[in-house]
Design an enzyme around this catalytic site. Structure first.
Site, PDB file in Angstrom:
ATOM      1  N   ARG A 292       0.864  -1.182   0.000  1.00 60.46           N
ATOM      2  CA  ARG A 292       0.000   0.000   0.000  1.00 60.46           C
ATOM      3  C   ARG A 292       0.898   1.229   0.000  1.00 60.46           C
ATOM      4  NH1 ARG A 292       2.446   2.004   3.724  1.00 60.46           N
ATOM      5  NH2 ARG A 292       0.920   3.686   3.706  1.00 60.46           N
ATOM      6  N   GLY A 293       0.254   2.400  -0.141  1.00 55.71           N
ATOM      7  CA  GLY A 293       1.049   3.625  -0.306  1.00 55.71           C
ATOM      8  C   GLY A 293       1.115   3.929  -1.800  1.00 55.71           C
ATOM      9  N   ALA A 294       0.829   5.184  -2.157  1.00 48.04           N
ATOM     10  CA  ALA A 294       0.614   5.521  -3.570  1.00 48.04           C
ATOM     11  C   ALA A 294       1.763   5.114  -4.507  1.00 48.04           C
ATOM     12  CB  ALA A 294       0.300   7.009  -3.684  1.00 48.04           C
TER      13      ALA A 294
ATOM     14  N   ARG B 163      -7.453  -0.169  -6.723  1.00 46.22           N
ATOM     15  CA  ARG B 163      -7.710   0.914  -5.764  1.00 46.22           C
ATOM     16  C   ARG B 163      -7.895   2.219  -6.553  1.00 46.22           C
ATOM     17  NH1 ARG B 163      -4.166   1.236  -0.578  1.00 46.22           N
ATOM     18  NH2 ARG B 163      -6.103   2.161   0.190  1.00 46.22           N
TER      19      ARG B 163
ATOM     20  N   ASP C 179      -1.788  10.909  -2.029  1.00 40.80           N
ATOM     21  CA  ASP C 179      -2.238   9.882  -2.969  1.00 40.80           C
ATOM     22  C   ASP C 179      -2.573  10.469  -4.333  1.00 40.80           C
ATOM     23  OD1 ASP C 179      -2.865   8.695  -0.151  1.00 40.80           O
ATOM     24  OD2 ASP C 179      -2.711   7.038  -1.597  1.00 40.80           O
TER      25      ASP C 179
ATOM     26  N   ASN D 249      -5.140  12.502   0.659  1.00 41.45           N
ATOM     27  CA  ASN D 249      -4.228  11.653   1.432  1.00 41.45           C
ATOM     28  C   ASN D 249      -5.072  10.912   2.465  1.00 41.45           C
ATOM     29  OD1 ASN D 249      -1.502  10.726   1.980  1.00 41.45           O
ATOM     30  ND2 ASN D 249      -1.631  11.855   3.898  1.00 41.45           N
ATOM     31  N   LYS D 250      -4.427  10.096   3.249  1.00 37.09           N
ATOM     32  CA  LYS D 250      -5.115   9.239   4.231  1.00 37.09           C
ATOM     33  C   LYS D 250      -6.144  10.013   5.056  1.00 37.09           C
ATOM     34  CE  LYS D 250      -4.843   5.770   4.581  1.00 37.09           C
ATOM     35  NZ  LYS D 250      -5.855   4.936   3.868  1.00 37.09           N
TER      36      LYS D 250
HETATM   37  O1  MRU Z   1      -4.467   3.249   2.224  1.00 38.54           O
HETATM   38  P1  MRU Z   1      -2.990   3.437   2.094  1.00 38.54           P
HETATM   39  O2  MRU Z   1      -2.207   2.883   3.224  1.00 38.54           O
HETATM   40  O3  MRU Z   1      -2.495   2.984   0.733  1.00 38.54           O
HETATM   41  O4  MRU Z   1      -2.815   5.029   2.137  1.00 38.54           O
HETATM   42  C1  MRU Z   1      -1.517   5.550   2.066  1.00 38.54           C
HETATM   43  C2  MRU Z   1      -1.459   7.011   2.243  1.00 38.54           C
HETATM   44  O5  MRU Z   1      -2.456   7.686   2.394  1.00 38.54           O
HETATM   45  C3  MRU Z   1      -0.095   7.639   2.148  1.00 38.54           C
HETATM   46  O6  MRU Z   1       0.005   8.757   2.961  1.00 38.54           O
HETATM   47  C4  MRU Z   1       0.140   8.087   0.686  1.00 38.54           C
HETATM   48  O7  MRU Z   1      -0.093   7.019  -0.185  1.00 38.54           O
HETATM   49  C5  MRU Z   1       1.497   8.621   0.470  1.00 38.54           C
HETATM   50  S1  MRU Z   1       2.678   7.350   0.454  1.00 38.54           S
HETATM   51  C6  MRU Z   1       4.191   7.955   0.006  1.00 38.54           C
END
Ligand code: MRU
Length: 352
Positions: free
Chosen positions: A45-47, A88, A238, A248-249
């Protein structure tokens, strides 16, 4: 450096982020469908990390194809792109990586390369996307570190670290680079309900690096700011719309409002692959709604009564007026974002 994702022989190997920090388990994906599933179920996970995973998944899927002839391979490749795109919806890096792989396929086919050569090109490009992401994080970390004072107390939300990228991290890249410059940095990591990326992943990464880390519940951030215990906020993203609005999250918006109230700089750190000029503003960004069970349960324990309605949007949008600066590998960009982000995407001048 942390092994977020890598290509090993005939498989893509990724650390299972659902199991951290309790266990370091690696998942081997042997098909594109397995990679898509790993993205959907948050193994990775993470963009930026899911962009890299999608690119590698596409290259793996094409490599495994038994079809003969470029036209048939192209049809199969198109289906794989649809599979990855359905994993996603919010992080634009996923779609950015798919589009780049499509261009690589089209260029190879147009040049008259054989099916095997097209497969090689796709694999090479997926590896390049991985390596470029690490380089981007290091570069943006370097730019961002200039904004971090000595003895800084930094709040971050979610995990925008090595685990969320191909390595080094975006928001945590800024913190790492500051620490590498010899600055003393103390990090406050929001636990980040409900998936706990902050408590589980950010804290795990930073403790491993020997960076002082205090985990707080999300609701503690405001009181810490009011007490003068936070000097700056840095988060990842994201998707960044053309006007600088940032998805973002979930919970990031709350932190940004609190930072504004307390005159604390609120920085967003992201590679330019997260900037989406085709989305004019944050209202157009699709927000993923995740399984209610992430809210109703903690492991096997039920937290909420039967019959309670549940909402679980995984992301929120922070309006650009709350963003002090966007830190990228091409420099630090500030308002007016419609102009400066357009410049950034052209290869852009650094503003500071
Ligand atoms: O749902 P996730 O864990 O994929 O969400 C991740 C985030 O919101 C991060 O802050 C974002 O992707 C930046 S990662 C460099």
């Amino acid at each position: 450096m942390l092994p977020t994702i890598d290509w090993h022989d005939d498989a893509i190997v990724m650390i299972d982020q659902r199991k951290l920090p309790g266990a370091e388990v690696y998942v081997r994906c042997r098909t594109a469908a397995e990679v898509a599933r790993a993205i959907k179920t948050m193994v990775i996970r993470g963009a930026p990390a899911i962009g890299v995973a999608a690119a590698m998944g596409l290259a793996l899927g094409v490599r495994r194809s038994k079809v003969t002839g470029t036209a048939k391979l192209a049809a199969e490749f198109q289906k794989l792109c649809e599979l990855m795109a359905a994993t996603r919806p919010t992080a634009v890096n996923l779609f950015w990586a798919i589009e780049r792989m499509k261009r690589t396929f089209a260029a190879a086919a147009q040049a008259g390369l054989s099916v095997d050569e097209i497969k090689d090109r796709l694999q090479a490009d997926a590896r390049a996307i991985h390596d470029e992401d690490v380089a981007a994080c290091r570069a943006l970390g370097h730019f961002g570190a200039e904004l971090v004072p000595q003895d800084a107390r930094v709040l971050t939300h979610c995990n925008a670290g090595a685990l969320a990228t191909a390595g080094y991290g975006s928001a945590l890249g800024v913190i790492r680079a500051a620490a590498e410059q010899g600055k003393r940095v103390a990090v406050f990591a929001d636990e980040t309900r409900p998936f706990l990326q902050g408590a589980r992943l950010t804290a795990w990464e930073l403790v491993r690096d020997g960076i002082q880390t205090t985990v707080i519940t999300d609701s503690m951030a405001g009181s810490l700011m009011r007490d003068g215990r936070i000097d700056l906020v840095v988060v990842g993203a994201d998707r960044i719309a053309a006007n600088g609005d940032v998805a973002n999250k979930i919970g990031t918006y709350t932190v940004a409002v609190l930072a504004k109230e307390h005159n604390i700089p609120f920085y967003v750190a992201a590679p330019v692959s997260t900037i989406d000029l085709s989305t004019p503003d944050g209202a157009q960004i699709p927000i993923e709604e995740r399984d209610r069970r992430e809210i109703t349960h903690l492991g096997s324990s039920q937290l909420t009564p039967e019959g309670a309605l549940i909402r679980n949007p995984a992301f929120d949008v922070t309006p650009s007026r709350l963003v002090s600066a966007i830190i990228t590998e091409r420099g630090v960009f500030r308002s007016p974002y419609t102009e400066t982000l357009a410049l950034a995407m052209q290869g852009g001048a650094t503003t500071s």
